[in-house]
Enzyme design. Sequence first.
Site, short mmCIF file in Angstrom:
data_model
loop_
_atom_site.label_atom_id
_atom_site.label_comp_id
_atom_site.label_asym_id
_atom_site.label_seq_id
_atom_site.Cartn_x
_atom_site.Cartn_y
_atom_site.Cartn_z
N ARG A 1 5.74 17.57 -5.66
CA ARG A 1 6.66 17.03 -4.66
C ARG A 1 6.74 15.52 -4.81
NH1 ARG A 1 3.48 18.55 0.74
NH2 ARG A 1 5.25 17.54 1.76
N THR B 1 15.91 3.28 -3.66
CA THR B 1 14.47 3.55 -3.72
C THR B 1 13.83 2.73 -4.83
OG1 THR B 1 14.85 5.79 -2.89
CG2 THR B 1 12.72 5.35 -3.93
N CYS C 1 3.62 27.89 -6.51
CA CYS C 1 2.84 27.58 -5.31
C CYS C 1 3.48 28.19 -4.07
CB CYS C 1 2.69 26.07 -5.15
SG CYS C 1 4.23 25.21 -4.68
N CYS D 1 7.32 23.81 -9.30
CA CYS D 1 6.48 24.53 -10.26
C CYS D 1 6.83 26.01 -10.30
CB CYS D 1 5.00 24.34 -9.92
SG CYS D 1 4.42 25.25 -8.46
N HIS E 1 14.56 6.73 -11.42
CA HIS E 1 14.43 8.17 -11.18
C HIS E 1 15.76 8.91 -11.19
CE1 HIS E 1 15.23 6.46 -7.22
NE2 HIS E 1 15.59 7.67 -6.80
N CYS F 1 18.87 3.07 -7.89
CA CYS F 1 18.97 3.58 -6.52
C CYS F 1 18.24 2.62 -5.59
CB CYS F 1 18.35 4.98 -6.48
SG CYS F 1 18.07 5.67 -4.84
#
Length: 394
Positions: free
Chosen positions: A133, A64, A118, A115, A85, A62
Amino acid sequence: MAIIKMKNNTSNAKDVTTAGKVITCKAAVAWGPGQPLVVEEILVDPPQKMEVRIKIHFTSVCHTDLGAWQGKNEAQRVYPRILGHEASGVVESVGEGVEDMKVGDHVVPIFNGECGDCVFCKSKSSNLCKKFRVDPLKSVMTNDGKTRFWTKQGEPIYHFLNTSTFSEYTVVDSACVVKIDPNAPLKTMTLLSCGVSTGLGAAWNTANVHAGSTVAVFGLGAVGLAAVEGARSRGASRIIGIDINSEKLARAETMGVTDIINPLELKKPVHEEIREMLDGGVDFSFECAGNLDVLREAFLSTHEGWGLTVLLGIHSTPKTLPLHPMELFTGRRIIGSVFGDFKGKTQLPQFAKQCMHGAVKLDEFITHELPFSEINQAFQLLMDGKSLRCVLHL
């Protein structure tokens, strides 16, 4: 307990248990900014509490990954590191406390975890997570602040975006692993780890494009074309694709774009052209180029009163928005979208099933396939603007 069948010189197979043991495998290691990735043997630790070790079957490159490999943001540089990723694979072993996955499950890792406990995860207004995150500065595991990758000489190799998929085996926090239907084709499911989910989700979840909407997509890479696909599947009446790469424009016309614009061929700003084409501008624009000048054009291409611009491109720091606050009084809005506003573990399994049943044309995003050993060629294809997604077979 994970069992890997290894052939010997006889007709019998030998069972080798890998659960709880360090695994030696191949990975593509980044040793410095812009240096060719080195495919070498590394050591991968067993998963600790609430972690999962995955056998990666497919991974892809990608933009990124490209930006991180080039070291565009000095604050994010850390080496040696395993990038990647977007991937899919099978659970090899799980750590203590993992109850929603077991050995043999088909999974995709996600860079923006969930998770489930939270305040962010419990909010219906956000898909972020307090602990897991997306964080490009994070390079170690959450449990102990250490890595699970090591060189054969015992030196640590750092993690990337909660996932590090440029490895035959990777260890990921369970919050960053999504179990999918075992009948889903792993090769195409790889695209749900980032590009397709990000672009299509931006159209579906962030913008909520509806039938009859008008849309402009700036930057027609994988994320941009995923936004095109999201708009097309929602019944958008006009989808304008903007890019300076003629090959990308030609491809976009086969994937749902109704109008194309090459800014290099215009004698006026793109936003003026779009506002003339659509009597005031589009309902929604998507900035997928990571360029501030493009972002401004995307913002100004939307209609006064209700136009919404969704920011998807990755922008290097310390750049700031090219807008005057008073420009927001025209009724135009701008918003960022992370992972297409999908809650990964909660919503991605259903999205995967929709893709299995043809809701999204995933195959069209895979333009190249290569063996993992040729990962540097995959990077070159992306840099040259020749590939949407090059899937690497591990």
